[in-house]
Design an enzyme around this catalytic site. Structure first.
Site, PDB file in Angstrom:
ATOM      1  N   ASP A  84       0.954  -1.266   0.043  1.00 55.88           N
ATOM      2  CA  ASP A  84       0.054  -0.108   0.271  1.00 55.88           C
ATOM      3  C   ASP A  84       1.007   1.466   0.217  1.00 55.88           C
ATOM      4  O   ASP A  84       0.050   2.139   0.380  1.00 55.88           O
ATOM      5  CB  ASP A  84      -0.972  -0.051   1.053  1.00 55.88           C
ATOM      6  CG  ASP A  84      -2.222  -1.120   1.121  1.00 55.88           C
ATOM      7  OD1 ASP A  84      -1.630  -1.770   0.461  1.00 55.88           O
ATOM      8  OD2 ASP A  84      -2.598  -0.898   2.473  1.00 55.88           O
ATOM      9  N   GLU A  85       2.042   0.711  -0.627  1.00 57.16           N
ATOM     10  CA  GLU A  85       2.844   1.960  -0.662  1.00 57.16           C
ATOM     11  C   GLU A  85       3.582   2.878  -1.933  1.00 57.16           C
ATOM     12  O   GLU A  85       4.192   3.851  -2.170  1.00 57.16           O
ATOM     13  CB  GLU A  85       4.210   1.572   0.646  1.00 57.16           C
ATOM     14  CG  GLU A  85       4.295   1.999   1.826  1.00 57.16           C
ATOM     15  CD  GLU A  85       4.073   3.253   2.680  1.00 57.16           C
ATOM     16  OE1 GLU A  85       4.280   3.688   1.906  1.00 57.16           O
ATOM     17  OE2 GLU A  85       3.624   3.034   4.084  1.00 57.16           O
TER      18      GLU A  85
END
Lengths: 279, 279, 279, 279
Positions: free
Chosen positions: D224-225
């Protein structure tokens, strides 16, 4: 525990909330959620109470409520069952498509009983979802005859709502009068009352607006003048011509209709004169 | 006709709405508006009822309500009088400026009793509006001593709320505990829980987010973890560095705080565990 | 390194970007940011180029650009200096208040040279910020005479823009013609073209809309029909009467005006027929 | 007249716009639209130019551009042909459903070549639209083996993008490394960086936020980065539990993904370090 929704619509009077909620207590109904509104404009009172309990004696309960409220009231106790809807379309797929997909995914509180189109374009799409599609062309017949044929098909089923999902025909007063106010719901592709009538995106382009919108409303005899349920807008700019606006507008059209429907299907919308109360 | 607001906060139980609204009827109070919520998470019941009538016997009314609701309830009958607030600031003018201007224009339901700053920068602005500004520097003294001096000034007045309007100091548990939960309100310049702590706009820039936001919340001992009242966001893009984000963020900060305050000042906000109920 | 903005507005033609950017290169100007738009509707080309470099020979540069572009072009090289504006008001404080506060806080790229009001209500507020307020009553004199007096005061200063910040008077064609198109900017309290003319919030209430808005536009002779710069809306519902809508609308009015002004003051807005190009 | 898009990505340098647009002129390409950005953070220059003309000598043109720009540049001339995409799913229908419907209605600039699911739930829906569905269960095999089987199926086709449309599996670094950065696109059901990881709606409920959101981003090894392409939020309140938030969130998830995809499919998105440039 079962849930039912008590819908009260009556002339405003003192003590209505207390009397009605008292009665709920006497029948051991728990009030899960309640919202109410008294309109100073029409002097009408509207209340939606979500009740939980044993509804064996629901007729007696409803009768007791009717004794409490003023005369000429409209009191109903409705279940949370899925509503039954028909969808009227022309050629554009996006609004119908969204309804079909949400219905398929179980996220629409309605069963689509049939789709009626004045062109055959959306037959294939509708039938993918095993829903009957009735193609009723308007060509070569009068407007009245066309509507008569549509109503005949619609009236073969018991329907709660009829959705005009980009149905590009203006209904005659006869067809509007054929159904009770509140049964016909339209999505209009403009932020009403801007750009009433035909080609709203062209009108929006010509005016150079920076936002375009959509409006879901109940259908009345006055074109695009029925009680508004829901509206929304999106930003546009100088790079948008009418075609690009129409394309961008599709997302807001389907979102606004679905949001309006979610409210209507959950009995959260009352008609108050030419306006709505939306709980 | 006078209006008062009945605020009920208690353990959930059957029949509360009926019992309370009944009692309103017995005292001939008309319920102008009412909203209620039962939290399944905390098993608490919250109700806000706007009553209209003759409040000569309001003490008896309140007493009668207290007899109805479960023990350990919190029941209040409040007037619509303007609340009394203090504002804590550092150097940034935009949030304080908005409060001053709205107060001056009569569109804030509060009287700003004083402004306290740990820098003198906003003294001139505050005094334009004939509001006392107390400059209490934090330099050369301990955090505890600084807060002690601030509280001493604040406590010279009877205040309903203390607003941290971009007060760039983290309060110690001692100062937080000095006031009841719900009295201290902070505007945090990020969309919490993203970017807790210092330099949220720099954090937002480093992460490359496409929206930045602001959060108004009640202050608790956990930094930026208090119950959230209101949040909003605005779009940013690749042309925004941290400075430009901070500039763009100012509008959303002041709007979010003012929206939160409007709710709080009208007694529409209840604290429910680490969350809020906002009617 | 200094920055200047090159603004090009001309008939569309092939190779304009290349020719102009080439010329920038020959004068060793770095293009920090550039945006361009060719309107198929009016066949006009618009370009805004932020240049960085040494502007000693800016006249020669501008001359060389003028040789490149088609005849009847409008080419300007402007500095990033603050613009000089006047504000026309009636009685409502919120839009003027926002401009004053932003100007005071240094977040408006303009200097407010004067405020002119047809009522004295906002004199006190204006003078708090040490800005001259000219009270020019319309009572007892003709519309023409009133406007003449206003223009006389305005024309004592060199102004870039004149902002109608809830100036509740309709300008005559004479006054509109007195200034070049693009100099007069109005904030209208509705989402145009809905609710043109007087009392838009009452009209909005009567129609039962679910969104209300505001529109910032250049002033032309056609009432509320000038080129739109910026618009926005906020949600309302059945609990809003016209007064409550007006109160809620204030926030969107001031935000829309400030957003429009930020664009205009940074030379990001071109007029293209009855529309705008907003970079 | 044909259109192609010139995509330039290189180290920033003086005169790039002039040199490139000059070259366009030499090949008689008209610049229909152009946007550019120089990142001070990475010192990279990005430009997207929509060209119109006769592309017989496009190889020579591209070669000439490559001679102009700094070394190690990435210059491409792409057509406006529909991109070829695959969609990875688990059980939730709404994002896939939206892609299928938009593709069917011709409003997605991509052809869906295949859908791959680790559950068979969406097979029926996919096949309604005559698109191959590959059911590849993860049960009883290692994560590596599962991904290997997925990649084998994906790699039978020439794909431009692989869309994780609520694919509820975390990809291993091996699978991420198997594709170039920018090919894998994920829709995450939270407003990142809030609520990274599992059950974001439960996290959002627990924190009591007033807005929930969705984030479309390129997939990298950091969960999720990856670089964020698009985000949006919707309002929630105290009546929303985690389930209701999840239901409300579906609309924002699919809208955000489709908006991100529209940008990506039209070559408007560049990756700039861990961020994106979105024209």
């Amino acid at each position: 525990m079962e849930q039912r929704i008590l819908l009260t619509e009556c002339d405003d009077a003192n003590g209505l909330i207390a009397k009605i909620t008292n009665q709920c207590g006497l029948f051991s109904y728990n009030i899960v959620h309640q919202d109410q509104f008294a309109s100073t404009e029409t002097n009408k009172f509207f209340m939606r109470s979500v009740l939980e309990g044993d509804f064996t004696y629901q007729n007696e309960f409803l009768q007791s409520i009717k004794c409490i409220v003023p005369e000429n009231s409209n009191v109903k106790l409705v279940s949370r069952d899925k509503k039954r809807i028909a969808v009227l379309v022309t050629k554009e797929a996006h609004v119908l498509g969204d309804l079909l997909m949400k219905s398929f995914a179980g996220s629409l509180d309605a069963e689509i009983i049939m789709v009626v189109g004045n062109y055959p374009d959306l037959k294939e799409l509708t039938e993918k979802f095993n829903i009957p599609f009735h193609y009723i062309s308007h060509e070569g017949i009068s407007r009245e005859e066309h509507e008569k044929r549509i109503c005949e098909v619609l009236d073969t089923e018991d329907l709660d709502y009829i959705i005009l999902a980009k149905f590009m025909r203006i209904l005659t007063p006869t067809m509007v009068a054929h159904y009770p106010l509140g049964k016909l719901i339209n999505i209009h592709h403009s932020f009403l009352p801007s750009f009433i009538g035909a080609k709203p995106y062209q009108q929006a382009y010509d005016r150079g607006v920076k936002l375009i919108g959509a409006t879901a409303h109940f259908v009345t005899n006055d074109l695009d003048e029925g009680p508004i349920i829901e509206q929304d807008v999106i930003k546009v700019g100088h790079r948008y011509d009418a075609t690009k606006m129409a394309k961008a507008g599709r997302d807001v059209e389907r979102l606004v209709l679905v949001r309006a429907l979610n409210k209507v299907l959950n009995n959260k919308v009352f008609i108050n004169g030419n306006k709505t109360v939306v709980f």
